[in-house]
Motif scaffolding. Structure first.
Motif, PDB file in Angstrom:
ATOM      1  N   UNK A 162       0.833  -1.206   0.000  1.00  0.00           N
ATOM      2  CA  UNK A 162       0.000   0.000   0.000  1.00  0.00           C
ATOM      3  C   UNK A 162       0.868   1.257   0.000  1.00  0.00           C
ATOM      4  N   UNK A 163       1.867   1.245   0.859  1.00  0.00           N
ATOM      5  CA  UNK A 163       2.744   2.421   0.975  1.00  0.00           C
ATOM      6  C   UNK A 163       3.387   2.752  -0.360  1.00  0.00           C
ATOM      7  N   UNK A 164       3.900   1.728  -1.055  1.00  0.00           N
ATOM      8  CA  UNK A 164       4.591   1.968  -2.317  1.00  0.00           C
ATOM      9  C   UNK A 164       3.615   2.368  -3.430  1.00  0.00           C
ATOM     10  N   UNK A 165       2.420   1.831  -3.420  1.00  0.00           N
ATOM     11  CA  UNK A 165       1.410   2.234  -4.411  1.00  0.00           C
ATOM     12  C   UNK A 165       1.043   3.695  -4.204  1.00  0.00           C
ATOM     13  N   UNK A 166       0.967   4.103  -2.949  1.00  0.00           N
ATOM     14  CA  UNK A 166       0.643   5.495  -2.622  1.00  0.00           C
ATOM     15  C   UNK A 166       1.771   6.429  -3.074  1.00  0.00           C
ATOM     16  N   UNK A 167       3.011   6.007  -2.856  1.00  0.00           N
ATOM     17  CA  UNK A 167       4.170   6.805  -3.284  1.00  0.00           C
ATOM     18  C   UNK A 167       4.197   6.911  -4.811  1.00  0.00           C
ATOM     19  N   UNK A 168       3.911   5.780  -5.486  1.00  0.00           N
ATOM     20  CA  UNK A 168       3.903   5.771  -6.954  1.00  0.00           C
ATOM     21  C   UNK A 168       2.813   6.711  -7.484  1.00  0.00           C
ATOM     22  N   UNK A 169       1.657   6.746  -6.821  1.00  0.00           N
ATOM     23  CA  UNK A 169       0.583   7.653  -7.221  1.00  0.00           C
ATOM     24  C   UNK A 169       1.035   9.098  -7.059  1.00  0.00           C
ATOM     25  N   UNK A 170       1.695   9.395  -5.967  1.00  0.00           N
ATOM     26  CA  UNK A 170       2.201  10.748  -5.707  1.00  0.00           C
ATOM     27  C   UNK A 170       3.174  11.169  -6.816  1.00  0.00           C
ATOM     28  N   UNK A 171       4.058  10.257  -7.220  1.00  0.00           N
ATOM     29  CA  UNK A 171       5.027  10.560  -8.277  1.00  0.00           C
ATOM     30  C   UNK A 171       4.341  10.752  -9.626  1.00  0.00           C
ATOM     31  N   UNK A 172       3.282   9.976  -9.882  1.00  0.00           N
ATOM     32  CA  UNK A 172       2.544  10.132 -11.139  1.00  0.00           C
ATOM     33  C   UNK A 172       1.911  11.515 -11.218  1.00  0.00           C
ATOM     34  N   UNK A 173       1.426  12.010 -10.086  1.00  0.00           N
ATOM     35  CA  UNK A 173       0.795  13.326 -10.054  1.00  0.00           C
ATOM     36  C   UNK A 173       1.846  14.432 -10.133  1.00  0.00           C
ATOM     37  N   UNK A 174       2.977  14.217  -9.466  1.00  0.00           N
ATOM     38  CA  UNK A 174       4.051  15.228  -9.480  1.00  0.00           C
ATOM     39  C   UNK A 174       4.696  15.347 -10.857  1.00  0.00           C
ATOM     40  N   UNK A 175       4.649  14.269 -11.620  1.00  0.00           N
ATOM     41  CA  UNK A 175       5.307  14.273 -12.934  1.00  0.00           C
ATOM     42  C   UNK A 175       4.398  14.809 -14.047  1.00  0.00           C
ATOM     43  N   UNK A 176       3.241  15.325 -13.696  1.00  0.00           N
ATOM     44  CA  UNK A 176       2.398  15.955 -14.706  1.00  0.00           C
ATOM     45  C   UNK A 176       0.975  15.412 -14.783  1.00  0.00           C
ATOM     46  N   UNK A 177       0.664  14.390 -13.994  1.00  0.00           N
ATOM     47  CA  UNK A 177      -0.670  13.771 -13.967  1.00  0.00           C
ATOM     48  C   UNK A 177      -0.985  13.053 -15.282  1.00  0.00           C
ATOM     49  N   UNK A 178      -2.145  12.365 -15.270  1.00  0.00           N
ATOM     50  CA  UNK A 178      -2.559  11.542 -16.415  1.00  0.00           C
ATOM     51  C   UNK A 178      -1.463  10.551 -16.782  1.00  0.00           C
ATOM     52  N   UNK A 179      -0.889   9.932 -15.739  1.00  0.00           N
ATOM     53  CA  UNK A 179       0.207   8.998 -15.958  1.00  0.00           C
ATOM     54  C   UNK A 179       0.039   7.760 -15.080  1.00  0.00           C
ATOM     55  N   UNK A 180       0.754   6.693 -15.473  1.00  0.00           N
ATOM     56  CA  UNK A 180       0.881   5.487 -14.660  1.00  0.00           C
ATOM     57  C   UNK A 180       2.314   5.406 -14.185  1.00  0.00           C
ATOM     58  N   UNK A 181       2.496   5.236 -12.872  1.00  0.00           N
ATOM     59  CA  UNK A 181       3.841   5.175 -12.290  1.00  0.00           C
ATOM     60  C   UNK A 181       3.980   3.876 -11.503  1.00  0.00           C
ATOM     61  N   UNK A 182       5.102   3.207 -11.709  1.00  0.00           N
ATOM     62  CA  UNK A 182       5.326   1.924 -11.051  1.00  0.00           C
ATOM     63  C   UNK A 182       6.301   2.084  -9.902  1.00  0.00           C
ATOM     64  N   UNK A 183       5.961   1.529  -8.741  1.00  0.00           N
ATOM     65  CA  UNK A 183       6.867   1.549  -7.581  1.00  0.00           C
ATOM     66  C   UNK A 183       7.902   0.442  -7.757  1.00  0.00           C
TER      67      UNK A 183
END
Length: 360
Positions: free
Chosen positions: A338-359
């Motif tokens: 859960x923690x890593x999925x949450x971090x990956x979501x944060x990075x997807x939003x920080x990188x410009x949104x509308x993205x998929x980010x993998x932890x």
């Protein structure tokens, strides 16, 4: 007469008590109508019938009646022909074993088997529960009644015995049918309440309570089987702007449709839940990181392309950001899924949104 009424009352209370107890025990397994389950319940129903035989009602010094027909009717109406025949066999064999092999016992065995066959066939007909009870009740009165006539031919009290049996059985059938109606309705309300505890009231998806339970169960299973498990955390981008521009009612319309999209793009084994607000999660059992990313991209693309329509027929366009974590492929510690999925979501939003980010 008072003694007969007392014994009848005891029998009716036994029926109600057994039905209540039986429903409490098997309520959650009644949906499993496999042949095996049905046959086992039929055997247990036969034991119920044997109990009623032990509490028989003595209407004359050498004449007794009982309500062994009730469990047979229940199996025919609510279960299957195999369950009905299993119940009948147990009751018939018990009659012979306890009271010895004589004409009355043999007649009781044949009557039970014939009653089981007829009630089982009635139960298979598509005529509604009420009609099944009516026809089965008539059979339960007539078939043993004929048996009484054949066994007691010439008895001075024959017609009185048959009359008492028919009235008593009709009363027992009526009481049981009404009590079963109450049980069925109570079970429907129980299942509805149980389901609502795990549902998000707005989207109809699973809620966070159900998600947490499923996550723990699936993580335990993944550790035992060494099969991968992945998690998607998803957030609607700038959802506050949707609410501010189109109103909260239309924001709810968007949330509902997003939930429907997630369900359509998920497998039956996946757990799709709403965390709250504009946040969603998708738990993917037996799914590695590469497959999880494909699922996430499919969801992201579908939502980006989808046109949401407001109550004023205005078009609303949204995008989503998704974080992906996978055990054990990208994360060695399942407790950090859960923690890593949450971090990956944060990075997807920080990188410009509308993205998929993998932890990680």
């Amino acid at each position: 007469m008072l003694a007969i009424i007392k014994e009848l009352f005891i029998n009716l209370m036994i029926i109600i008590a057994i039905l209540t107890l039986g429903n409490m025990i098997v309520r959650d397994s009644l949906i499993k109508k496999s042949k095996k389950h049905s046959f086992i319940i039929g055997i247990l129903s036969g034991v119920f019938g044997c109990l009623l035989m032990l509490f028989s009602v003595r209407i004359f010094p050498n004449i007794i009646i009982d309500f062994r027909c009730i469990p047979i009717l229940l199996m025919g109406i609510y279960f299957s022909l195999s369950a009905t025949m299993a119940s009948s066999m147990v009751i018939g064999i018990f009659r012979v074993a306890v009271y010895g092999l004589n004409m009355a016992s043999f007649s009781g065995l044949i009557t039970a088997l014939f009653l089981g066959l007829v009630c089982g066939l009635i139960g298979k007909q598509n005529i509604g529960i009420k009609n099944k009870w009516i026809f089965s009740g008539i059979v339960a009165c007539v078939v043993p009644g004929i048996s009484f006539v054949l066994l007691l031919m010439g008895s001075n009290n024959l017609y009185l015995i048959v009359l008492v049996y028919v009235i008593s059985t009709a009363l027992a059938v009526l009481l049981t049918s009404q009590f079963m109606k109450y049980i069925v309705k109570s079970n429907e309300e129980y299942y509805l309440a149980k389901e609502s505890l795990n549902k998000d009231f707005l989207t109809g998806l699973q809620n966070i309570r159900y998600f947490d339970t499923s996550l723990n169960q699936n993580l335990d299973e993944a550790k035992k089987t060494q099969k991968p498990i992945s998690l998607l955390f998803m957030d609607i981008d700038f959802f506050k702007k949707v609410n501010d521009t189109y109103g909260h009612l239309n924001g709810d319309i968007v949330l509902k449709e997003v939930g429907q999209i997630l369900k359509r793009l998920s497998r039956d084994t996946d757990v799709v839940a709403r965390k709250g607000g504009e946040e969603f999660t998708v738990l993917l059992p037996d799914c590695d990181a590469s497959k999880a990313v494909k699922v996430a991209e499919r969801i992201r693309k579908k939502i980006e392309e989808n046109i949401f329509v407001s109550d004023q027929k205005e078009e609303i366009k949204i995008t989503v950001s998704i974080g992906v974590s996978s055990f054990p492929e990208t994360i060695a510690d399942e407790e950090k899924l859960i923690e890593q999925a949450d971090i990956a979501l944060y990075k997807a939003k920080r990188s410009g949104r509308n993205k998929v980010w993998v932890a990680p």
